[in-house]
Design a protein around this motif. Structure first.
Motif, PDB file in Angstrom:
ATOM      1  N   ALA A  17      19.787 -67.510-115.138  1.00  0.00           N
ATOM      2  CA  ALA A  17      20.358 -67.437-113.792  1.00  0.00           C
ATOM      3  C   ALA A  17      19.572 -68.294-112.814  1.00  0.00           C
ATOM      4  O   ALA A  17      20.145 -68.992-111.965  1.00  0.00           O
ATOM      5  CB  ALA A  17      20.403 -65.984-113.318  1.00  0.00           C
ATOM      6  N   LEU A  18      18.247 -68.263-112.906  1.00  0.00           N
ATOM      7  CA  LEU A  18      17.422 -69.115-112.045  1.00  0.00           C
ATOM      8  C   LEU A  18      17.706 -70.583-112.310  1.00  0.00           C
ATOM      9  O   LEU A  18      17.795 -71.400-111.381  1.00  0.00           O
ATOM     10  CB  LEU A  18      15.941 -68.822-112.279  1.00  0.00           C
ATOM     11  N   ASP A  19      17.858 -70.929-113.578  1.00  0.00           N
ATOM     12  CA  ASP A  19      18.140 -72.309-113.944  1.00  0.00           C
ATOM     13  C   ASP A  19      19.489 -72.750-113.384  1.00  0.00           C
ATOM     14  O   ASP A  19      19.631 -73.871-112.859  1.00  0.00           O
ATOM     15  CB  ASP A  19      18.116 -72.436-115.467  1.00  0.00           C
ATOM     16  N   ALA A  20      20.486 -71.864-113.477  1.00  0.00           N
ATOM     17  CA  ALA A  20      21.830 -72.200-112.989  1.00  0.00           C
ATOM     18  C   ALA A  20      21.882 -72.244-111.467  1.00  0.00           C
ATOM     19  O   ALA A  20      22.634 -73.036-110.889  1.00  0.00           O
ATOM     20  CB  ALA A  20      22.841 -71.189-113.522  1.00  0.00           C
ATOM     21  N   ALA A  21      21.091 -71.395-110.813  1.00  0.00           N
ATOM     22  CA  ALA A  21      21.130 -71.311-109.356  1.00  0.00           C
ATOM     23  C   ALA A  21      20.464 -72.497-108.681  1.00  0.00           C
ATOM     24  O   ALA A  21      20.779 -72.834-107.540  1.00  0.00           O
ATOM     25  CB  ALA A  21      20.479 -70.008-108.894  1.00  0.00           C
ATOM     26  N   GLY A  22      19.500 -73.107-109.354  1.00  0.00           N
ATOM     27  CA  GLY A  22      18.837 -74.265-108.780  1.00  0.00           C
ATOM     28  C   GLY A  22      17.660 -73.920-107.894  1.00  0.00           C
ATOM     29  O   GLY A  22      17.206 -72.762-107.857  1.00  0.00           O
ATOM     30  N   PRO A  23      17.149 -74.890-107.155  1.00  0.00           N
ATOM     31  CA  PRO A  23      15.877 -74.726-106.431  1.00  0.00           C
ATOM     32  C   PRO A  23      15.909 -73.721-105.286  1.00  0.00           C
ATOM     33  O   PRO A  23      14.857 -73.276-104.840  1.00  0.00           O
ATOM     34  CB  PRO A  23      15.580 -76.135-105.910  1.00  0.00           C
ATOM     35  N   ALA A  24      17.092 -73.350-104.790  1.00  0.00           N
ATOM     36  CA  ALA A  24      17.156 -72.425-103.658  1.00  0.00           C
ATOM     37  C   ALA A  24      16.985 -70.964-104.075  1.00  0.00           C
ATOM     38  O   ALA A  24      16.797 -70.093-103.224  1.00  0.00           O
ATOM     39  CB  ALA A  24      18.482 -72.590-102.916  1.00  0.00           C
ATOM     40  N   ALA A  25      17.049 -70.678-105.375  1.00  0.00           N
ATOM     41  CA  ALA A  25      16.977 -69.283-105.829  1.00  0.00           C
ATOM     42  C   ALA A  25      15.616 -68.671-105.512  1.00  0.00           C
ATOM     43  O   ALA A  25      14.582 -69.236-105.859  1.00  0.00           O
ATOM     44  CB  ALA A  25      17.246 -69.206-107.325  1.00  0.00           C
ATOM     45  N   ALA A  26      15.629 -67.519-104.844  1.00  0.00           N
ATOM     46  CA  ALA A  26      14.393 -66.837-104.466  1.00  0.00           C
ATOM     47  C   ALA A  26      14.380 -65.377-104.883  1.00  0.00           C
ATOM     48  O   ALA A  26      13.343 -64.713-104.776  1.00  0.00           O
ATOM     49  CB  ALA A  26      14.175 -66.934-102.950  1.00  0.00           C
ATOM     50  N   GLN A  27      15.522 -64.866-105.358  1.00  0.00           N
ATOM     51  CA  GLN A  27      15.634 -63.458-105.739  1.00  0.00           C
ATOM     52  C   GLN A  27      16.434 -63.347-107.040  1.00  0.00           C
ATOM     53  O   GLN A  27      17.313 -64.162-107.300  1.00  0.00           O
ATOM     54  CB  GLN A  27      16.337 -62.646-104.644  1.00  0.00           C
TER      55      GLN A  27
END
Length: 382
Positions: free
Chosen positions: A148-158
């Motif tokens: 999920a972090l990989d798919a969400a990209g650099p803006a993912a914080a949670q």
């Protein structure tokens, strides 16, 4: 030369499944436990199923000395003996002292925290690698969260992770699992909020996930993901435009409509923990469950879902990853057997307490989970 694999707790329910999975993979684990008679019977059963070669057995009780004598640097010690809060420490101590690779099947939050916080620094100094909670609890969530972090990209914080099981959960759990759950009631939970691990001594938190087009409720629990997922966005490996991971929450929704009732009961348990004699009574109850050695009933109808939702700093969902699988014990046996074989053949680095993605990489872990029955569904944006 491949390292030696020692399976401690081999004659328990999860241990036997793991031993069979190892033999199928071509591994020749040393079967270790407290009862030579039961170890010998298991070795004979596996020899009959695996072409006649008898596996080595070793009697070792819940003390670090006998286990330490079985392993050395580069060897792999797999522990399926629980409840881990009660008898788990000696196996970790033995692995740390030997500079070996350690894996276990625990799902107990307090023990997981102990491995990362107490034993992790010691393992870094001795050269040992500690891979705790390497089963249904909590490998799928670490994988789903990483994807999920990989798919969400650099803006993912949670990241929020939810575990759900469909079917008769009560009949599909072993005595060891039920004893562990009883012990978990006595310990405070924890979460990763605001960039740090925080203890939660009151009622568990309640939330909901969309699973297969339906809204499913779940309550919060301490888990391995609170330690493993933030490391995927550590300052050392994070690009300048990539947000730090500030919040990780893990939820269990195994009890269907009873989830809300259990959530309310968590507040009562928190109060009862202050009542004299309560903790002793729960420990005694857990011991009785463990001694029963009751095994799960027929579980062909059990299905599992693990959902991870990655969001930005404001909580806006950016990506969702949904993994589906089958019966949790079968998955645990398969993924432990895979990890032990990988570690014995290729080693694991760096030393210390690691998460599944850190130890093996996202792609390899995804392939291994798929081979063990957990498959990714198409990721859904926001």
């Amino acid at each position: 030369m491949a390292g030696r694999i020692v399976l401690y707790g081999a004659t328990g329910y999860t241990g036997r499944l793991t031993a069979r999975a190892m033999v199928v993979r071509g591994a020749r684990p040393v079967l270790a436990g407290r009862d030579q008679g039961r170890l010998g019977a298991l070795a004979a059963e596996l020899a009959q199923a695996g072409g006649g070669t008898q596996l080595e057995t070793a009697v070792a009780d819940a003390e670090p000395g006998p286990l330490r004598d079985l392993i050395g640097p580069g060897d792999v010690l797999v522990s399926t003996a629980g409840p881990f809060r009660k008898i788990g420490r000696p196996a970790v101590e033995a692995a740390v002292a030997a500079g070996a690779v350690y894996l276990d099947s625990t799902g107990e939050p307090a023990f997981i925290r102990q491995v990362f916080e107490e034993f992790g620094p010691r393992a870094e100094r001795s050269g040992a690698v500690l891979l705790t909670a390497f089963g249904y609890d909590y490998v799928p969530g670490s994988l789903a969260g990483g994807l999920a972090l990989d798919a969400a990209g650099p803006a993912a914080a949670q990241v929020r992770v939810g575990y759900f099981v469909r079917g008769d959960v009560r009949r599909a759990t072993s005595a060891g699992t039920r004893a562990s759950v009883a012990g978990v009631l006595l310990e405070p939970g924890y979460a990763f909020r605001g960039g740090r691990l925080v203890t939660e001594r009151n009622a568990a938190r309640l939330t909901s996930f969309e699973v297969g087009g339906k809204t499913r409720q779940a309550f919060s629990i301490g888990s391995a993901e609170h330690f493993t997922l933030p490391r995927l966005r550590s300052p050392a490996g994070r690009a300048a435009d990539t947000a730090a991971l500030t919040d990780v929450a893990v939820y269990i929704g195994l009890f269907g409509r009873a989830t809300r009732l259990i959530h309310r009961g968590s507040a009562l348990v928190a109060s009862l923990n202050r009542v004299p004699g309560w903790r002793r009574a729960v420990h005694a109850y857990a011991d009785r469950i463990q001694r029963s050695r009751a095994e799960p009933g027929v579980s062909r109808n059990i299905r599992s879902d693990v959902v991870a939702v990655a969001g930005d700093a404001n909580g806006t969902a950016l990506a969702t990853v949904h993994l589906t699988g089958g019966e949790p014990y079968a998955f645990t046996a398969q993924i432990l057997a895979w990890a032990a074989s990988q570690a014995a053949t290729h080693g694991v680095r760096p030393p210390g307490a690691l998460g599944p993605v850190e130890a093996f990489g996202l792609d390899a872990l995804q392939r291994a989970c798929a081979a063990a029955g957990f498959h990714r569904q198409p990721a859904t944006p926001g």
